[in-house]
Design a protein around this motif. Sequence first.
Motif, PDB file in Angstrom:
ATOM      1  N   ALA A  56       0.810  -1.227  -0.003  1.00  0.00           N
ATOM      2  CA  ALA A  56      -0.043  -0.078  -0.073  1.00  0.00           C
ATOM      3  C   ALA A  56       0.818   1.231   0.125  1.00  0.00           C
ATOM      4  CB  ALA A  56      -0.829  -0.044   1.099  1.00  0.00           C
ATOM      5  N   ASP A  57       2.023   1.222   0.678  1.00  0.00           N
ATOM      6  CA  ASP A  57       2.726   2.458   0.603  1.00  0.00           C
ATOM      7  C   ASP A  57       3.535   2.778  -0.642  1.00  0.00           C
ATOM      8  OD1 ASP A  57       4.296   4.514   1.762  1.00  0.00           O
ATOM      9  OD2 ASP A  57       6.104   3.417   1.644  1.00  0.00           O
ATOM     10  N   MET A  58       3.629   1.795  -1.743  1.00  0.00           N
ATOM     11  CA  MET A  58       3.977   2.015  -2.796  1.00  0.00           C
ATOM     12  C   MET A  58       2.709   2.448  -4.047  1.00  0.00           C
ATOM     13  SD  MET A  58       7.121   2.332  -3.033  1.00  0.00           S
ATOM     14  CE  MET A  58       7.686   2.245  -4.827  1.00  0.00           C
ATOM     15  N   MET A  59       1.681   1.829  -3.466  1.00  0.00           N
ATOM     16  CA  MET A  59       0.491   1.887  -4.527  1.00  0.00           C
ATOM     17  C   MET A  59       0.117   3.131  -4.481  1.00  0.00           C
ATOM     18  SD  MET A  59      -1.782  -1.609  -4.278  1.00  0.00           S
ATOM     19  CE  MET A  59      -3.138  -0.623  -5.143  1.00  0.00           C
ATOM     20  N   ARG A  60       0.006   3.881  -3.111  1.00  0.00           N
ATOM     21  CA  ARG A  60      -0.424   5.243  -2.885  1.00  0.00           C
ATOM     22  C   ARG A  60       0.185   6.271  -3.561  1.00  0.00           C
ATOM     23  NH1 ARG A  60       1.774   8.150   2.257  1.00  0.00           N
ATOM     24  NH2 ARG A  60       3.699   7.425   2.247  1.00  0.00           N
ATOM     25  N   ARG A  61       1.445   6.034  -4.044  1.00  0.00           N
ATOM     26  CA  ARG A  61       2.505   7.084  -4.733  1.00  0.00           C
ATOM     27  C   ARG A  61       1.803   7.185  -6.251  1.00  0.00           C
ATOM     28  NH1 ARG A  61       6.835   7.553  -1.177  1.00  0.00           N
ATOM     29  NH2 ARG A  61       6.556   6.221   0.447  1.00  0.00           N
ATOM     30  N   PHE A  62       1.011   6.491  -6.519  1.00  0.00           N
ATOM     31  CA  PHE A  62       0.444   6.599  -7.895  1.00  0.00           C
ATOM     32  C   PHE A  62      -1.175   6.639  -8.161  1.00  0.00           C
ATOM     33  CE2 PHE A  62       4.290   3.960  -8.232  1.00  0.00           C
ATOM     34  CZ  PHE A  62       5.266   4.721  -9.091  1.00  0.00           C
ATOM     35  N   ILE A  63      -1.579   7.183  -9.083  1.00  0.00           N
ATOM     36  CA  ILE A  63      -2.878   7.097  -9.429  1.00  0.00           C
ATOM     37  C   ILE A  63      -3.037   5.957 -10.311  1.00  0.00           C
ATOM     38  CG2 ILE A  63      -5.083   8.185 -10.700  1.00  0.00           C
ATOM     39  CD1 ILE A  63      -4.086  10.980  -9.518  1.00  0.00           C
ATOM     40  N   TRP A  64      -3.892   4.940 -10.162  1.00  0.00           N
ATOM     41  CA  TRP A  64      -4.106   3.724 -11.109  1.00  0.00           C
ATOM     42  C   TRP A  64      -5.474   3.670 -11.889  1.00  0.00           C
ATOM     43  CZ3 TRP A  64      -0.243  -0.108 -10.382  1.00  0.00           C
ATOM     44  CH2 TRP A  64       0.619  -0.133  -9.233  1.00  0.00           C
ATOM     45  N   ILE A  65      -5.243   3.290 -13.275  1.00  0.00           N
ATOM     46  CA  ILE A  65      -6.504   2.757 -13.723  1.00  0.00           C
ATOM     47  C   ILE A  65      -6.253   1.462 -14.679  1.00  0.00           C
ATOM     48  CG2 ILE A  65      -7.762   3.326 -16.062  1.00  0.00           C
ATOM     49  CD1 ILE A  65      -6.876   6.280 -15.656  1.00  0.00           C
ATOM     50  N   PHE A  66      -7.292   0.703 -14.226  1.00  0.00           N
ATOM     51  CA  PHE A  66      -7.256  -0.784 -14.745  1.00  0.00           C
ATOM     52  C   PHE A  66      -8.373  -0.997 -15.657  1.00  0.00           C
ATOM     53  CE2 PHE A  66      -5.641  -0.821 -10.434  1.00  0.00           C
ATOM     54  CZ  PHE A  66      -4.461  -1.696 -10.249  1.00  0.00           C
ATOM     55  N   ASP A  67      -7.849  -1.583 -16.741  1.00  0.00           N
ATOM     56  CA  ASP A  67      -8.932  -1.723 -18.024  1.00  0.00           C
ATOM     57  C   ASP A  67      -9.941  -3.031 -17.721  1.00  0.00           C
ATOM     58  OD1 ASP A  67      -7.681  -4.163 -18.377  1.00  0.00           O
ATOM     59  OD2 ASP A  67      -7.029  -3.494 -20.252  1.00  0.00           O
ATOM     60  N   ALA A  68     -10.988  -2.850 -18.310  1.00  0.00           N
ATOM     61  CA  ALA A  68     -12.120  -3.931 -17.924  1.00  0.00           C
ATOM     62  C   ALA A  68     -11.722  -5.429 -18.145  1.00  0.00           C
ATOM     63  CB  ALA A  68     -13.346  -3.602 -18.819  1.00  0.00           C
ATOM     64  N   ASP A  69     -10.577  -5.671 -19.029  1.00  0.00           N
ATOM     65  CA  ASP A  69      -9.953  -6.846 -19.386  1.00  0.00           C
ATOM     66  C   ASP A  69      -9.015  -7.413 -18.336  1.00  0.00           C
ATOM     67  OD1 ASP A  69     -11.897  -7.162 -21.372  1.00  0.00           O
ATOM     68  OD2 ASP A  69     -10.206  -6.150 -22.993  1.00  0.00           O
ATOM     69  N   ARG A  70      -8.387  -6.629 -17.536  1.00  0.00           N
ATOM     70  CA  ARG A  70      -7.439  -6.682 -16.660  1.00  0.00           C
ATOM     71  C   ARG A  70      -6.210  -7.057 -17.167  1.00  0.00           C
ATOM     72  NH1 ARG A  70     -11.338  -4.237 -14.527  1.00  0.00           N
ATOM     73  NH2 ARG A  70     -12.532  -4.969 -12.962  1.00  0.00           N
ATOM     74  N   LYS A  71      -6.094  -6.640 -18.254  1.00  0.00           N
ATOM     75  CA  LYS A  71      -4.776  -6.713 -19.037  1.00  0.00           C
ATOM     76  C   LYS A  71      -3.669  -5.751 -19.019  1.00  0.00           C
ATOM     77  CE  LYS A  71      -6.832 -10.195 -22.208  1.00  0.00           C
ATOM     78  NZ  LYS A  71      -6.887 -10.587 -23.610  1.00  0.00           N
ATOM     79  N   MET A  72      -4.197  -4.617 -18.697  1.00  0.00           N
ATOM     80  CA  MET A  72      -3.332  -3.352 -18.666  1.00  0.00           C
ATOM     81  C   MET A  72      -3.849  -2.508 -17.560  1.00  0.00           C
ATOM     82  SD  MET A  72      -1.237  -3.278 -21.102  1.00  0.00           S
ATOM     83  CE  MET A  72      -0.493  -1.546 -21.138  1.00  0.00           C
TER      84      MET A  72
END
Length: 284
Positions: A251-267
Motif C-alpha cells: 500500500a505504501d507504494m500503491m498510494r504513490r500513483f493513481i491507477w487505472i485498470f482496464d475492464a479486461d484486466r490486461k493493462m
Amino acid sequence: MLKKTFFLLLFSTGFLGIKAQQTIPFRITKNNNIIVKTLVNKKDSLDLMFQIAMKEGAISPQRQRKADHLIFNKEEISENNTVDIGKMSWKDIRFTDNQLTGHEADGKIGTALFKGKTFKIDYDNNRFEIYEKLPDLKGYQPIPVIWKQDLFYFVADNVVDGKKQQEEYFALQSGYSGGILYSNDFADEKELDKHLKVTGEKTLKNSQGQSVITKQGILPFFKLNNFVFKNMPVGFFSGELKTQNISYFGADMMRRFIWIFDADRKMAYIKPSKYYSEPYYKIN
C-alpha cells in the motif's frame, strides 16, 4: 438542419458515454489502507478495507461494528449478500468469516465492486471511479498486468547489489501497509541478507518452535517503467519457515500513483499521485 442536430446529439451522447462514471469515496488510514463505508444486507454498517488482492468480502474477528445479518455456514462462508455504498448496490457478494484485516476496518471488500468495468484508484481525491470505457490516459504510463486467481501481477526491476537489474513479478497488495515485500525464493536466490544493508530484524516462532525472521533492508534502486525509487526500505523473510511465496507491491507504494485498470484486466495505467515523494512507511 435535422442532420446537423442528429450528429450533434450523436457526438454529445458519445462524449457523455466516455465521461460517465460512478464514484465511491474512501479514506486512507495512517497505515495506508483504504477504508470504504458500506451497508451490508441493508442492516449492518461496516467499514471495509479495500483489498485489491481478493474478489469478494471478508469479516474480521476483531471488528468494532456488528455484522449480525451475515449468516455463515460451517465453512465460515456467507453467500448471496448485498453491499450498498451510497446509492450504488451490489448483489450476490460472498463473505468469509474470521479473516484479519487492516487497522480501523471491520473486514475487507475486493474487486467485485468493479466487475466487468474499468476502474480508477484516485489517491489524490480519495475515491474510486468506475467507467464503461477507458478515460483520458494523458500523462499515464501503461503497465501490462496478469490477473490470476484475483491477483494483479506485473514486472519491475530491482538493483540489489549495485550492478545489474533483476526482474521480479510483484502482486499488488493493498492490505500490506509497507512498500516492497520479497518472496522467499527471491530473497534466497539474490541473497538479500548479504547484499542489502539490513536495518531491522525480528524473530517469531510458531507453536512447533520453528522460527520466522523478518528483516528490513535498504534497496539501492527500484524501477517501475520510467519511475525510479532510490534507497527504499524493503522487507524479506529468512529462517526455517518458507511461507512467503509471492513478492508484494504494498500500500505504501500503491498510494504513490493513481491507477487505472482496464475492464479486461490486461493493462494498468499509472501516473504519480500527491504521495509520490512522501517519506517511506516504517514497519514496526
